[in-house]
Enzyme design. Structure first.
Site, PDB file in Angstrom:
ATOM      1  N   CYS A 126      -9.555   4.457  10.859  1.00  0.00           N
ATOM      2  CA  CYS A 126      -8.581   3.653  10.132  1.00  0.00           C
ATOM      3  C   CYS A 126      -7.613   3.095  11.171  1.00  0.00           C
ATOM      4  O   CYS A 126      -7.001   3.859  11.914  1.00  0.00           O
ATOM      5  CB  CYS A 126      -7.874   4.574   9.137  1.00  0.00           C
ATOM      6  SG  CYS A 126      -6.570   3.775   8.217  1.00  0.00           S
ATOM      7  N   CYS A 133       5.110  -3.505   8.695  1.00  0.00           N
ATOM      8  CA  CYS A 133       4.468  -4.367   7.700  1.00  0.00           C
ATOM      9  C   CYS A 133       5.555  -5.086   6.923  1.00  0.00           C
ATOM     10  O   CYS A 133       6.598  -4.503   6.630  1.00  0.00           O
ATOM     11  CB  CYS A 133       3.619  -3.528   6.739  1.00  0.00           C
ATOM     12  SG  CYS A 133       2.682  -4.523   5.541  1.00  0.00           S
ATOM     13  N   CYS A 140       4.782   2.633  -0.275  1.00  0.00           N
ATOM     14  CA  CYS A 140       4.084   2.790   1.004  1.00  0.00           C
ATOM     15  C   CYS A 140       5.085   3.074   2.127  1.00  0.00           C
ATOM     16  O   CYS A 140       6.103   2.382   2.248  1.00  0.00           O
ATOM     17  CB  CYS A 140       3.303   1.518   1.314  1.00  0.00           C
ATOM     18  SG  CYS A 140       2.561   1.477   2.952  1.00  0.00           S
ATOM     19  N   SER A 241      -5.968  -4.569  -2.656  1.00  0.00           N
ATOM     20  CA  SER A 241      -5.037  -3.542  -3.139  1.00  0.00           C
ATOM     21  C   SER A 241      -4.383  -4.055  -4.407  1.00  0.00           C
ATOM     22  O   SER A 241      -3.325  -4.680  -4.362  1.00  0.00           O
ATOM     23  CB  SER A 241      -3.979  -3.260  -2.069  1.00  0.00           C
ATOM     24  OG  SER A 241      -4.617  -2.728  -0.929  1.00  0.00           O
ATOM     25  N   ASN A 321      -0.461   9.358  -2.145  1.00  0.00           N
ATOM     26  CA  ASN A 321      -0.010  10.321  -1.144  1.00  0.00           C
ATOM     27  C   ASN A 321       1.509  10.338  -1.109  1.00  0.00           C
ATOM     28  O   ASN A 321       2.146   9.298  -1.202  1.00  0.00           O
ATOM     29  CB  ASN A 321      -0.578   9.957   0.225  1.00  0.00           C
ATOM     30  CG  ASN A 321      -2.081  10.149   0.253  1.00  0.00           C
ATOM     31  OD1 ASN A 321      -2.580  11.239  -0.005  1.00  0.00           O
ATOM     32  ND2 ASN A 321      -2.802   9.075   0.516  1.00  0.00           N
ATOM     33  N   CYS A 364      -3.659   7.516   3.445  1.00  0.00           N
ATOM     34  CA  CYS A 364      -3.299   6.140   3.092  1.00  0.00           C
ATOM     35  C   CYS A 364      -1.828   6.003   2.788  1.00  0.00           C
ATOM     36  O   CYS A 364      -1.270   6.747   1.991  1.00  0.00           O
ATOM     37  CB  CYS A 364      -4.025   5.694   1.838  1.00  0.00           C
ATOM     38  SG  CYS A 364      -5.763   5.590   2.045  1.00  0.00           S
TER      39      CYS A 364
HETATM   40  N1  SAH Z   1      -1.821  -4.011   3.869  1.00  0.00           N
HETATM   41  C1  SAH Z   1      -3.141  -3.576   3.498  1.00  0.00           C
HETATM   42  C2  SAH Z   1      -3.494  -2.228   4.122  1.00  0.00           C
HETATM   43  C3  SAH Z   1      -2.589  -1.158   3.630  1.00  0.00           C
HETATM   44  S1  SAH Z   1      -3.059   0.547   3.705  1.00  0.00           S
HETATM   45  C4  SAH Z   1      -3.250  -3.483   2.002  1.00  0.00           C
HETATM   46  O1  SAH Z   1      -2.224  -3.515   1.334  1.00  0.00           O
HETATM   47  O2  SAH Z   1      -4.360  -3.408   1.492  1.00  0.00           O
HETATM   48  C5  SAH Z   1      -4.450   0.736   2.696  1.00  0.00           C
HETATM   49  C6  SAH Z   1      -4.225   1.134   1.239  1.00  0.00           C
HETATM   50  O3  SAH Z   1      -3.349   2.270   1.080  1.00  0.00           O
HETATM   51  C7  SAH Z   1      -3.625   0.002   0.410  1.00  0.00           C
HETATM   52  O4  SAH Z   1      -4.370  -0.106  -0.766  1.00  0.00           O
HETATM   53  C8  SAH Z   1      -2.250   0.535   0.129  1.00  0.00           C
HETATM   54  O5  SAH Z   1      -1.677  -0.043  -1.024  1.00  0.00           O
HETATM   55  C9  SAH Z   1      -2.510   2.001  -0.030  1.00  0.00           C
HETATM   56  N2  SAH Z   1      -1.308   2.849  -0.011  1.00  0.00           N
HETATM   57  C10 SAH Z   1      -0.093   2.545   0.478  1.00  0.00           C
HETATM   58  N3  SAH Z   1       0.758   3.577   0.297  1.00  0.00           N
HETATM   59  C11 SAH Z   1       0.060   4.557  -0.310  1.00  0.00           C
HETATM   60  C12 SAH Z   1       0.380   5.874  -0.730  1.00  0.00           C
HETATM   61  N4  SAH Z   1       1.577   6.384  -0.556  1.00  0.00           N
HETATM   62  N5  SAH Z   1      -0.617   6.606  -1.308  1.00  0.00           N
HETATM   63  C13 SAH Z   1      -1.851   6.085  -1.463  1.00  0.00           C
HETATM   64  N6  SAH Z   1      -2.201   4.867  -1.072  1.00  0.00           N
HETATM   65  C14 SAH Z   1      -1.267   4.091  -0.502  1.00  0.00           C
END
Ligand code: SAH
Length: 374
Positions: A126, A133, A140, A241, A321, A364
């Site tokens: 990953c 970001c 997140c 997402s 998470n 994630c």
């Molecule tokens: N900017 C990209 C990559 C982000 S990380 C995106 O938004 O897709 C990958 C995934 O983890 C995304 O779906 C994001 O929304 C998710 N994510 C972010 N925070 C999280 C959390 N606390 N628990 C679970 N998934 C989370």
């Protein structure tokens, strides 16, 4: 008498990097540009393939090992074409060593993270595409700190090359899959990310020789960039997402939704699937009493269903998470089970993501490199 600096045998090829930009690296260059750079340094063009073989095929970053190159030139080649871009700050493991989180410092001090996850028959990495970001999703951890800067193609590729090196040294393994699910919004750094995908998928020795199908680009849903990627015709997997099936809620939890709505994002994803024949993954992080109600499962099914049969899509539920200080928490098990049951009853292919690495904040959305704290 003062000591003079060691003499350089190779003339300088690249100008000093512009302020804030990482130095140019071999992995930023196309195959022809690499030959031109070597020739500009007064060396025969075939040295370019020698250097590529060391870096992309053998993952050797130590010029002392480049024994097919003249000894006097090795250090200069390394200094000119392979400036170190990632400095390891910390490596942490969990899941019996099968999950490894790496914290990197970039040349300007910015911190980013990547995570290596070993499974019985494959290893997934990953990786990050930006330091920080700018998408500001409130659940997140990375989103909380804002955007520092885009990463360069070589900074992105270097994470994977480093993962490859670790595995090669350990047990001869390789990184099989790469997911752009670390820090950053990959499609907000389109050019460098696509450049990195090209380098990863170029056969060795000119690239890392990975399969495009093993690479997943995950996005909040930047519609014009998804459309652009559709036109590229590179069969990487697209992950959207979504996290909510309705604009009212998605405006709040994925703020870019105020610009591109659920319908537009899903349409762009559907078009991507249709053109590339790659099944799109819909990411849905399960947040207690926020987006996990049974009626939202039904809404999600109908939002996806109206685009045609189920061949084009599957839903990936991510148990949220924990992010310290966040008002968002993980759904109850029974609500998650009901959500899955509803989707499956409507025929939507659904999987629940494992929560690898959560105890070392490597799961994630937990990546928030703020320093060297444990
Ligand atoms: N900017 C990209 C990559 C982000 S990380 C995106 O938004 O897709 C990958 C995934 O983890 C995304 O779906 C994001 O929304 C998710 N994510 C972010 N925070 C999280 C959390 N606390 N628990 C679970 N998934 C989370």
């Amino acid at each position: 008498m003062t000591e003079s600096a060691p003499t350089r045998t190779l003339p300088l090829v690249f100008a000093a990097p512009k302020k804030g930009k990482p130095p140019t690296h071999w992995a930023d260059l196309g195959v022809d540009e690499r030959k031109e750079a070597v020739v500009a340094a007064g060396q025969p063009a075939f040295r370019a393939s020698q250097l590529s073989k060391h870096w992309f095929e053998r993952f050797s970053h130590d010029p002392a090992d480049w024994t097919d190159l003249p000894a006097a030139l090795r250090q200069d080649f390394a200094a000119e074409f392979f400036p170190p871009l990632l400095q390891e700050v910390k490596a942490q493991t969990c899941d019996n060593g099968d999950t490894e989180k790496l914290l990197w410092r970039l040349h300007d001090g910015a911190l980013v993270e990547s995570v290596l996850m070993k499974y019985p028959n494959r290893t997934t990495m990953c990786i990050s595409s930006q330091a920080g970001c700018g998408m500001a999703c409130p659940f997140c951890a990375t989103g909380k700190g804002g955007l520092q800067r885009n990463m360069s193609t070589a900074e992105i590729v270097s994470q994977v090359a480093d993962g490859m090196r670790r595995l090669a040294v350990r047990d001869g393994g390789r990184v099989n899959n790469v997911v752009f699910m670390g820090m950053g919004e990959p499609l907000a750094n389109y050019k460098a990310v696509l450049g990195a995908v090209r380098v990863m998928t170029t056969p060795a020795p000119d690239g890392l020789g990975m399969s495009a199908r093993g690479i997943t680009v995950s996005t909040v849903g930047l519609v014009p960039a998804i459309n652009k990627m559709t036109e590229e015709g590179i069969p990487v997997t697209l992950a959207l997402s979504l996290h909510a099936p309705d604009d009212e809620l998605r405006d709040e939890i994925v703020p870019i939704n105020t610009r591109w709505k659920v319908g537009e994002a899903v349409d762009a994803a559907w078009e991507y699937a249709k053109r590339t024949k790659r099944r799109v993954s819909i990411e849905y992080a399960m947040m207690k009493d926020i987006n996990d109600q049974a009626y939202r499962a039904d809404m999600l099914a109908s939002v996806l269903k109206r685009r045609g049969d189920w061949g084009w899509v599957h839903v990936n539920l991510i148990p949220l998470n924990d992010v310290p200080g966040s008002r968002f928490t993980r759904s109850r098990d029974e609500d998650m089970a009901e959500f899955v049951r509803r989707l499956e009853a409507k025929g939507v292919p659904t999987t629940i993501r494992d929560t690898r690495g959560d105890e070392i904040d490597a799961a994630c959305g937990q990546l928030a490199a703020t320093g060297e704290k444990a």
